[in-house]
Write an enzyme that holds these catalytic residues in place. Structure first.
Site, PDB file in Angstrom:
ATOM      1  CD  GLU A 132      -3.042   1.091   0.697  1.00  0.00           C
ATOM      2  OE1 GLU A 132      -2.937   1.183  -0.531  1.00  0.00           O
ATOM      3  OE2 GLU A 132      -4.105   0.989   1.313  1.00  0.00           O
ATOM      4  CB  THR A 185      -3.613   7.950  -2.109  1.00  0.00           C
ATOM      5  OG1 THR A 185      -4.791   7.282  -2.515  1.00  0.00           O
ATOM      6  CG2 THR A 185      -3.528   7.934  -0.586  1.00  0.00           C
TER       7      THR A 185
END
Ligand code: HSE
Length: 311
Positions: A132, A185
């Site tokens: 991630e 993000t």
């Protein structure tokens, strides 16, 4: 050596859930990523991609969330087994729906299975987080933990990691609405404030406690009162055209609460019935349309399962 292979599917997730920046997330039933993982004779992880916006995702293993998660897992076990991985993207990247976490969660569960399950599900989390981090530039677990464990997850602490499964009240339904543009993000994290006023921190802590209490008591009114975000929403709402109108449309249609899903641009809403979750989705899509944005709504119950191995 005979090639071993399997297919594994992991779903998207909603992170932050308004009052829980970086510490609350829940899994949704759709969309989902499907990975086909095969052992190979030579070391290394080779990745191919297809599906939603697949051409925007790096295939080199160390820059790919699934690849990096697998490399982290293999490194921790001191194993040089190689894998071919095909990622069929169902969760669009840079959507706020936990796209990178879905790929990373499916990857670690699938590879662990092919290796004979040397690690427990909880032990896969750090490797999923390593994957991630490739996408977001920082470690956060509020997408990968729900993608791995299902349900609604509280990350009480990052150091040491302390992950808690929260109760999912019956009749709690989720809507996510994804407008047709992307937010990275990494960029959305860069605009977060380094400091927040004490007053905001106190209010956010109260809301987070209220939200978890509301889940324990299936108190939907308390959940709604607690779904206020003083950390991310004030800076990130600016990135989403018509944000406050779409949020209002969801509340007018009967949602318990509504906010930015992860780092956006998707919005999420919680409702107290499946019918209302669908109605809320239609209202939100209509409100985006008024801002000349096409969007897609997904409504479902909270997904309570870990990534599923299909064959
Ligand atoms: N908690 C993370 C963030 C989730 O808001 O940056 C990213 O999907």
């Amino acid at each position: 050596m005979a090639v071993k292979s399997l297919k594994v599917c992991a779903t998207g997730s909603v992170a932050n859930v308004s009052c829980g920046f970086d510490c609350i997330g829940y899994a949704i039933a759709k969309p989902a990523d499907t990975l086909t993982i095969k052992t190979k004779d030579s070391p290394g992880v080779d990745i191919t991609l297809s599906g939603s916006k697949a051409d925007t995702i790096p295939a080199a293993a160390k820059y790919n969330t699934a690849g990096k998660a697998i490399l982290s897992l293999l490194n921790s076990l001191g194993i040089d087994q190689g894998f071919n991985v095909h990622i069929e993207k169902g969760v669009p990247p840079s959507s706020g729906l936990g796209s990178s976490a879905a790929s990373a969660a499916a990857a670690v569960v699938g590879v662990n299975e092919l290796l004979g399950n040397p690690l427990k599900l909880e032990e896969l989390l750090v490797h999923g987080m390593a994957g991630e981090a490739v996408a977001s530039g920082e470690f956060h677990a509020d997408n990968i933990a729900p993608a791995l464990f299902g349900g609604i997850i509280l990350i009480r602490s990052y150091d040491p990691l302390d992950i808690l499964q929260l109760p999912v009240p019956e009749n709690l339904f989720s809507t996510v609405v994804l407008p047709d543009f992307v937010i990275n993000t990494r960029d959305a994290r860069k605009i977060m404030p380094n400091r927040v006023p004490l007053k905001s921190a106190v209010e956010q802590a109260g809301n987070l406690a209220g939200f978890t209490h509301g889940l324990h008591n299936a108190d939907f009114n308390l959940l709604g009162r607690s779904m206020v975000d003083l950390f991310a929403e004030p800076v990130r709402a600016e990135l989403i055209p018509g944000y406050h109108l779409v949020q209002k449309a969801s509340m007018d249609a009967g949602a318990i609460g509504c906010g930015i899903s992860g780092s956006g641009p998707a919005l999420f809403a919680l409702s107290d019935s499946e019918e209302k979750a669908k109605k809320v989705g239609i209202a939100m899509v209509g409100a985006f349309k008024k801002n000349e944005l096409n969007s897609t709504a997904y409504s479902s119950s909270i997904h309570k399962k870990s990534p599923e191995i299909m064959d």
